[in-house]
Motif scaffolding. Structure first.
Motif, PDB file in Angstrom:
ATOM      1  N   SER A   1       0.820  -1.208   0.000  1.00  0.00           N
ATOM      2  CA  SER A   1       0.000   0.000   0.000  1.00  0.00           C
ATOM      3  C   SER A   1       0.856   1.262   0.000  1.00  0.00           C
ATOM      4  CB  SER A   1      -0.941  -0.012   1.202  1.00  0.00           C
ATOM      5  OG  SER A   1      -0.211  -0.199   2.397  1.00  0.00           O
TER       6      SER A   1
ATOM      7  N   TYR B   1      -4.623   0.621  -4.453  1.00  0.00           N
ATOM      8  CA  TYR B   1      -4.523   0.626  -2.994  1.00  0.00           C
ATOM      9  C   TYR B   1      -3.412  -0.307  -2.503  1.00  0.00           C
ATOM     10  CZ  TYR B   1      -8.996   3.124  -2.889  1.00  0.00           C
ATOM     11  OH  TYR B   1      -9.987   4.051  -3.057  1.00  0.00           O
TER      12      TYR B   1
ATOM     13  N   SER C   1      -9.287   1.492   3.341  1.00  0.00           N
ATOM     14  CA  SER C   1      -8.369   2.535   3.815  1.00  0.00           C
ATOM     15  C   SER C   1      -8.408   2.659   5.335  1.00  0.00           C
ATOM     16  CB  SER C   1      -8.710   3.881   3.165  1.00  0.00           C
ATOM     17  OG  SER C   1      -8.460   3.795   1.779  1.00  0.00           O
TER      18      SER C   1
ATOM     19  N   LEU D   1      -3.163   5.775   2.606  1.00  0.00           N
ATOM     20  CA  LEU D   1      -4.559   5.402   2.352  1.00  0.00           C
ATOM     21  C   LEU D   1      -5.586   6.286   3.070  1.00  0.00           C
ATOM     22  CD1 LEU D   1      -4.317   1.504   2.132  1.00  0.00           C
ATOM     23  CD2 LEU D   1      -4.000   3.245   0.359  1.00  0.00           C
TER      24      LEU D   1
ATOM     25  N   CYS E   1      -8.945  10.207   0.170  1.00  0.00           N
ATOM     26  CA  CYS E   1     -10.351  10.429   0.518  1.00  0.00           C
ATOM     27  C   CYS E   1     -10.653  11.899   0.337  1.00  0.00           C
ATOM     28  CB  CYS E   1     -10.570  10.015   1.973  1.00  0.00           C
ATOM     29  SG  CYS E   1     -12.137  10.539   2.676  1.00  0.00           S
TER      30      CYS E   1
ATOM     31  N   LEU F   1     -11.403   7.623   9.078  1.00  0.00           N
ATOM     32  CA  LEU F   1     -10.277   8.019   8.219  1.00  0.00           C
ATOM     33  C   LEU F   1      -9.595   9.273   8.769  1.00  0.00           C
ATOM     34  CD1 LEU F   1     -11.898   7.306   4.738  1.00  0.00           C
ATOM     35  CD2 LEU F   1      -9.884   6.167   5.682  1.00  0.00           C
TER      36      LEU F   1
END
Lengths: 485, 222
Positions: free
Chosen positions: A6, A336, A346, A361, A365, A385
């Motif tokens: 990732s 990802y 994520s 990750l 967003c 997140l």
């Protein structure tokens, strides 16, 4: 297959944006998946109430998880199953390989299971001399291509049918070279014929589970193809691999979760096959496995209990957040570099693997919030997140430049008069520089924006100035050309 | 470390992070397992149950899922309908049937039929559902000795008879009805329409690994 990483997200994302075949394939995700869910939800006036009830079931399970694990073990073993609780990926892999060895197995068929992707089961089984064959059509395609799945419910959604045809020609050299593989039907018929032979000769079948019912010891498996059923009912041994948060208390609770699962995933009130299976074939049954093992995996999940990411343990892996994510829609799943992708991935990847490796990750967003709106379990994905972003910042895993910028902004935000002064200065500078065109082609530190579009020059007064004036219409006053702060 | 130690350690890792005491959590779980609270049902299904039109709701939902649904007047009418479906829709090949007296008459059809587990060459499977679900249009098939699971998945054509009286209103009603005295069969399949996939370009196709067509004969009591 190259190991997933990732850490390469920024470079992967750039490559994905330039990949024309991938971009063509992703159009389907944006249109078909979203449309199907929207129609199913619109046809179910009770959907909001079902979301609340489903989230409440999972919340209750998470709070009492040890009690339900013990109850499930007792119920499954009373029906002749054997339950293995595995703390990590390595112990799960070894447990599964030991079962296969004990069965004298060679060929192992597999239903679709993200948990087996998580523990890297296929490469391990191969290293131990077994031949694992994926039987879900999408998983079969990506296995032949040597790729990981790019979506948790549509593993090959990044592939066009012409690429599937190339893959089949390379993988099935025993078939006539001049055969027509130009249609969906031809590809399907070939996959059906190839996999039918594997179903019939497999020694062990491995499936995942959508739910584990504590009351009855059943594993519940939801599929549309029927591959999971052929995988679990034909071989002499069935292994279920599931993670600890898949438990639900009762049959009624299973119904509640199933009601939101299909609608959220594919827009179906019920998938073609919802199968409950527990333990071994009963005396007199014709067919069905003589041995059944349930491997329940922790692998970092218990560490999420009681913490700020506990809500993620409600996830039922429907894929709705992925299907509605603008980032996923732009770059697809492989960018990802992880088993779990999109918003749910994520959150999970940094928690289950390492924050350092997966540091990019949580930043992949736009904070649009659509994932939380569609999540059937009401998981506040953008909040989770954001918390992970805070952790990457605190652990100095973000770039020095962005941390310096944040420090500067924090200082200014804590000194309102300086903040307003700096804002005035910046706006005046922008206006001066863009006074001819009304927009800017370039601006220092704003390259990420101006590379793709012009930066408009600020119009009218700032938000704070308007708030002080009591202007709640949100529009700048006519002729308010002066700074106005 | 033995398997038992591994299990105890894994349970302890979970328990260590949960609120309350182990006894309180066990009591909370026992309470829910005893009370079995239901989630919200679907209003249109409840209305159909009240109006006595569950069979109609079932037929509509099953048709929408891609099944072909017929109403018959009872076992004898079903057998005639099954013969017709086999003649018109089944590819050449053997027919496997549930080991129930009501289907024994099929054995003298042209091409015959056999009872027991399905074989790879079987072209059609004929079986009986334990129940139906009006909410979803699903048939509920249990792996009893008379109705092996392989009948539901190996043949290309799947024919299922269902008593109209055995149609439950909701998915929760049907699952709750699986409780009962005696041992549950290992497998219960809720089947809703034919085998399908969207795995190539998200384009819907039927008949992947399981049946490409399912026929459901809803029998009124005779």
């Amino acid at each position: 297959m190259t190991p997933l990483s990732s850490g390469g997200f920024p470079a992967n994302a750039r490559d994905a944006l330039a990949d024309e075949k991938l971009q063509a394939a992703l159009v389907n995700v944006r249109t078909i998946f979203r449309g199907n869910r929207t129609r199913a939800v619109a046809a179910t006036p009770e959907f909001e109430a079902l979301r609340d009830a489903g989230a409440a079931v999972k919340r209750h399970v998470v709070e009492n998880l040890d009690a339900y694990l013990e109850r499930f073990i007792a119920a499954a073993e009373a029906r002749g199953g054997v339950v293995h609780l595995c703390a990590d990926a390595a112990s799960a892999r070894e447990t599964i390989a030991a079962i296969c060895r004990g069965e004298g197995a060679k060929l192992v068929t597999k239903g679709k299971s993200m948990v087996t992707e998580e523990i890297g089961l296929n490469p391990y089984l191969e290293s131990q001399g077994f031949t694992p064959v994926e039987t879900d059509l999408g998983e079969y395609i990506v296995q032949l291509r040597g790729e990981p799945p790019s979506h948790i419910i549509a593993p090959a959604c990044h592939v066009k049918k012409e690429q599937v045809a190339e893959t089949f020609r390379a993988a099935h050299p025993h078939r006539p070279a001049e055969r027509d593989l130009s249609t969906h039907e031809a590809l399907l018929a070939e996959a059906r014929a190839e996999l039918r032979a594997r179903f019939l000769s497999a020694d062990v079948g491995i499936t995942g589970a959508n739910l584990l019912i504590a009351e009855t010891g059943d594993a519940v498996l939801v599929t549309n193809e029927g591959n999971g059923d052929l995988t679990q009912s034909l071989p002499r041994c069935h292994i279920v691999v599931a993670s600890i948060e898949k438990l639900v208390p009762t049959l009624e609770d299973a119904a509640t979760v199933l009601r939101v699962l299909g609608r959220s995933a594919t827009g179906q009130a019920a998938s073609s096959y919802t199968t409950l299976s527990g333990g071994v074939a009963q005396p007199g049954e014709r067919g069905g496995p003589a041995a059944c093992h349930v491997v329940i995996l922790d692998n970092g999940r218990s560490a999420m209990l009681g913490g700020k990411y506990e809500e993620m343990l409600r996830c039922i892996r429907c894929g709705a957040c992925i299907n509605h994510c603008p980032i996923f829609a732009a770059v697809g799943g492989h960018a990802y570099g992880a088993v779990y992708v999109g918003p749910m991935g994520s959150v999970l990847t940094p928690l289950l693997q390492s924050l350092e490796e997966a540091r990019h990750l949580p930043h992949a967003c736009t904070m649009c919030g659509r994932c939380a709106e569609v999540c059937p379990m009401k998981i506040p994905l953008p909040d989770l997140l954001r918390r992970l972003r805070e952790e990457t910042h605190a652990a100095a895993l973000t770039s020095a430049r962005s941390r310096m910028g944040l420090r500067l902004w924090t200082f200014l935000a804590q000194h309102p008069s300086l903040y307003r002064g700096a804002g005035r200065l910046a706006a005046a500078a922008l206006r001066l520089a863009g006074r001819r065109a009304g927009a800017l082609r370039r601006w220092p530190l704003a390259g990420g924006w101006t590379r793709f579009r012009d930066l408009p020059v600020p119009q009218g007064g700032g938000f704070v100035a308007r708030a002080y004036r009591g202007d709640r219409t949100g529009r700048a006053a006519e002729g308010d050309g002066a700074d106005g702060q | 470390m033995t398997a038992a130690d591994g299990r105890a350690a894994a349970l302890a890792a979970v328990a260590a992070r949960l609120p309350g005491s182990a006894a309180e959590r066990a009591a909370a779980a026992e309470r829910r397992l005893a009370e079995r609270p239901r989630g919200p049902g679907l209003a249109h299904v409840a209305a159909a149950a009240k109006a006595g039109t569950l069979a109609e709701t079932f037929c509509a939902a099953a048709s929408a899922s891609g099944a072909t649904v017929l109403r018959t007047a009872g076992a004898a009418a079903s057998e005639a309908a099954i013969r017709k479906i086999l003649a018109e829709h089944a590819p050449a090949g053997p027919v496997v049937r549930a080991d129930l007296p009501r289907f024994a008459g099929l054995d003298d059809r042209p091409g015959g039929a056999h009872a027991g587990a399905a074989q790879p060459e079987d072209a059609a499977g004929v079986t009986r559902a334990a129940a139906g679900i009006a909410e979803t249009g699903s048939v509920v098939l249990a792996s009893d000795p008379e109705t092996p699971t392989s009948l539901n998945f190996l043949p290309a054509i799947h024919i299922v008879t269902l008593s109209a009286a055995a149609i439950h209103a909701g998915l929760d009603d049907a699952l709750a009805a699986l409780r009962g005295p005696g041992r549950r069969p290992r497998t219960v399949n809720l089947i809703t329409g034919p085998s399908r996939t969207g795995d190539i370009e998200l384009t819907l196709q039927v008949g992947v690994h399981g049946p490409r067509a399912i026929f459901i004969l809803v029998e009124d009591d005779d």
